[in-house]
Scaffold this motif. Sequence first.
Motif, PDB file in Angstrom:
ATOM      1  N   PHE A 115       0.676  -1.285  -0.109  1.00  0.00           N
ATOM      2  CA  PHE A 115      -0.068  -0.080  -0.080  1.00  0.00           C
ATOM      3  C   PHE A 115       0.883   1.420   0.037  1.00  0.00           C
ATOM      4  O   PHE A 115       2.063   1.053   0.661  1.00  0.00           O
ATOM      5  N   GLY A 116       0.436   2.252  -0.554  1.00  0.00           N
ATOM      6  CA  GLY A 116       1.109   3.537  -0.707  1.00  0.00           C
ATOM      7  C   GLY A 116       0.469   4.673  -1.138  1.00  0.00           C
ATOM      8  O   GLY A 116      -0.627   4.971  -0.841  1.00  0.00           O
ATOM      9  N   HIS A 117       1.210   5.321  -1.639  1.00  0.00           N
ATOM     10  CA  HIS A 117       0.357   6.816  -2.282  1.00  0.00           C
ATOM     11  C   HIS A 117       1.202   6.991  -3.491  1.00  0.00           C
ATOM     12  O   HIS A 117       2.331   6.848  -4.320  1.00  0.00           O
ATOM     13  N   CYS A 118       0.207   7.663  -4.614  1.00  0.00           N
ATOM     14  CA  CYS A 118       0.593   8.391  -5.746  1.00  0.00           C
ATOM     15  C   CYS A 118       1.006   9.901  -5.297  1.00  0.00           C
ATOM     16  O   CYS A 118       0.145  10.611  -4.831  1.00  0.00           O
ATOM     17  N   VAL A 119       1.936  10.279  -6.293  1.00  0.00           N
ATOM     18  CA  VAL A 119       1.909  12.033  -6.389  1.00  0.00           C
ATOM     19  C   VAL A 119       1.542  12.629  -7.748  1.00  0.00           C
ATOM     20  O   VAL A 119       1.875  13.898  -7.491  1.00  0.00           O
ATOM     21  N   PHE A 120       1.039  12.079  -8.526  1.00  0.00           N
ATOM     22  CA  PHE A 120       0.703  12.639  -9.648  1.00  0.00           C
ATOM     23  C   PHE A 120      -0.549  12.367 -10.460  1.00  0.00           C
ATOM     24  O   PHE A 120      -0.946  11.046 -10.147  1.00  0.00           O
ATOM     25  N   PRO A 121      -1.338  13.436 -10.576  1.00  0.00           N
ATOM     26  CA  PRO A 121      -1.140  14.883 -10.621  1.00  0.00           C
ATOM     27  C   PRO A 121      -1.415  15.537  -9.004  1.00  0.00           C
ATOM     28  O   PRO A 121      -1.289  16.685  -9.265  1.00  0.00           O
ATOM     29  N   ARG A 122      -1.825  14.541  -8.314  1.00  0.00           N
ATOM     30  CA  ARG A 122      -2.055  15.168  -6.867  1.00  0.00           C
ATOM     31  C   ARG A 122      -1.917  13.837  -6.093  1.00  0.00           C
ATOM     32  O   ARG A 122      -1.960  12.552  -6.323  1.00  0.00           O
ATOM     33  N   VAL A 123      -1.547  14.127  -4.671  1.00  0.00           N
ATOM     34  CA  VAL A 123      -1.333  13.099  -3.853  1.00  0.00           C
ATOM     35  C   VAL A 123      -2.629  12.200  -3.354  1.00  0.00           C
ATOM     36  O   VAL A 123      -3.533  12.925  -3.085  1.00  0.00           O
ATOM     37  N   LYS A 124      -2.628  11.135  -3.513  1.00  0.00           N
ATOM     38  CA  LYS A 124      -3.963  10.108  -3.148  1.00  0.00           C
ATOM     39  C   LYS A 124      -3.231   8.846  -2.776  1.00  0.00           C
ATOM     40  O   LYS A 124      -2.254   8.294  -3.358  1.00  0.00           O
ATOM     41  N   PRO A 125      -3.938   8.118  -1.846  1.00  0.00           N
ATOM     42  CA  PRO A 125      -3.569   6.801  -1.428  1.00  0.00           C
ATOM     43  C   PRO A 125      -3.854   5.556  -2.499  1.00  0.00           C
ATOM     44  O   PRO A 125      -4.821   5.918  -3.470  1.00  0.00           O
ATOM     45  N   ARG A 126      -3.167   4.725  -2.628  1.00  0.00           N
ATOM     46  CA  ARG A 126      -3.277   3.601  -3.568  1.00  0.00           C
ATOM     47  C   ARG A 126      -2.717   2.392  -3.208  1.00  0.00           C
ATOM     48  O   ARG A 126      -1.739   2.215  -2.437  1.00  0.00           O
ATOM     49  N   ASP A 127      -3.637   1.280  -3.327  1.00  0.00           N
ATOM     50  CA  ASP A 127      -2.926  -0.153  -3.366  1.00  0.00           C
ATOM     51  C   ASP A 127      -1.927  -0.278  -4.433  1.00  0.00           C
ATOM     52  O   ASP A 127      -1.838   0.296  -5.573  1.00  0.00           O
ATOM     53  N   ALA A 128      -0.850  -0.934  -3.997  1.00  0.00           N
ATOM     54  CA  ALA A 128       0.352  -1.467  -4.981  1.00  0.00           C
ATOM     55  C   ALA A 128      -0.239  -1.940  -6.314  1.00  0.00           C
ATOM     56  O   ALA A 128       0.178  -1.661  -7.525  1.00  0.00           O
ATOM     57  N   MET A 129      -1.376  -2.660  -6.416  1.00  0.00           N
ATOM     58  CA  MET A 129      -1.644  -3.472  -7.321  1.00  0.00           C
ATOM     59  C   MET A 129      -3.072  -3.069  -8.112  1.00  0.00           C
ATOM     60  O   MET A 129      -3.874  -3.516  -8.666  1.00  0.00           O
ATOM     61  N   THR A 130      -3.142  -1.554  -7.826  1.00  0.00           N
ATOM     62  CA  THR A 130      -4.241  -0.906  -8.653  1.00  0.00           C
ATOM     63  C   THR A 130      -4.050  -0.721  -9.850  1.00  0.00           C
ATOM     64  O   THR A 130      -2.729  -0.666 -10.342  1.00  0.00           O
ATOM     65  N   LYS A 131      -4.987  -0.982 -10.892  1.00  0.00           N
ATOM     66  CA  LYS A 131      -4.579  -0.997 -12.308  1.00  0.00           C
ATOM     67  C   LYS A 131      -4.104   0.515 -12.745  1.00  0.00           C
ATOM     68  O   LYS A 131      -4.545   1.366 -12.189  1.00  0.00           O
ATOM     69  N   ALA A 132      -2.959   0.600 -13.484  1.00  0.00           N
ATOM     70  CA  ALA A 132      -2.446   1.841 -14.039  1.00  0.00           C
ATOM     71  C   ALA A 132      -3.470   2.756 -14.432  1.00  0.00           C
ATOM     72  O   ALA A 132      -4.430   2.440 -15.066  1.00  0.00           O
ATOM     73  N   CYS A 133      -3.160   4.092 -14.436  1.00  0.00           N
ATOM     74  CA  CYS A 133      -4.222   5.247 -14.896  1.00  0.00           C
ATOM     75  C   CYS A 133      -3.600   5.728 -16.085  1.00  0.00           C
ATOM     76  O   CYS A 133      -2.400   5.199 -16.580  1.00  0.00           O
ATOM     77  N   VAL A 134      -4.004   6.775 -16.821  1.00  0.00           N
ATOM     78  CA  VAL A 134      -3.499   7.333 -17.891  1.00  0.00           C
ATOM     79  C   VAL A 134      -2.115   8.035 -17.819  1.00  0.00           C
ATOM     80  O   VAL A 134      -1.454   8.347 -18.631  1.00  0.00           O
TER      81      VAL A 134
END
Length: 58
Positions: A27-46
């Motif tokens: 589990f972690g977080h994504c920083v683009f285009p804004r900070v948000k929580p994400r499971d590591a195995m979430t399907k990738a976005c655009v």
Amino acid sequence: MDEYCKYCVHFFMHYVAHKGDFMAIDFGHCVFPRVKPRDAMTKACVHFRAVDKLTDRT
Ligand code: SF4
């Protein structure tokens, strides 16, 4: 390589301290285009950008 957040340069894994060591919790977080929580195995976005294939993100 399949496209999941885990393999994206914008993803930062979170860790917990365990018996004097650190363990990834898938589990972690994504920083683009804004900070948000994400499971590591979430399907990738655009906005997915693959990490260097030599980088170990296990
Ligand atoms: S949400 Fe999109 S930009 Fe963020 S880590 Fe996942 S694939 Fe990358």
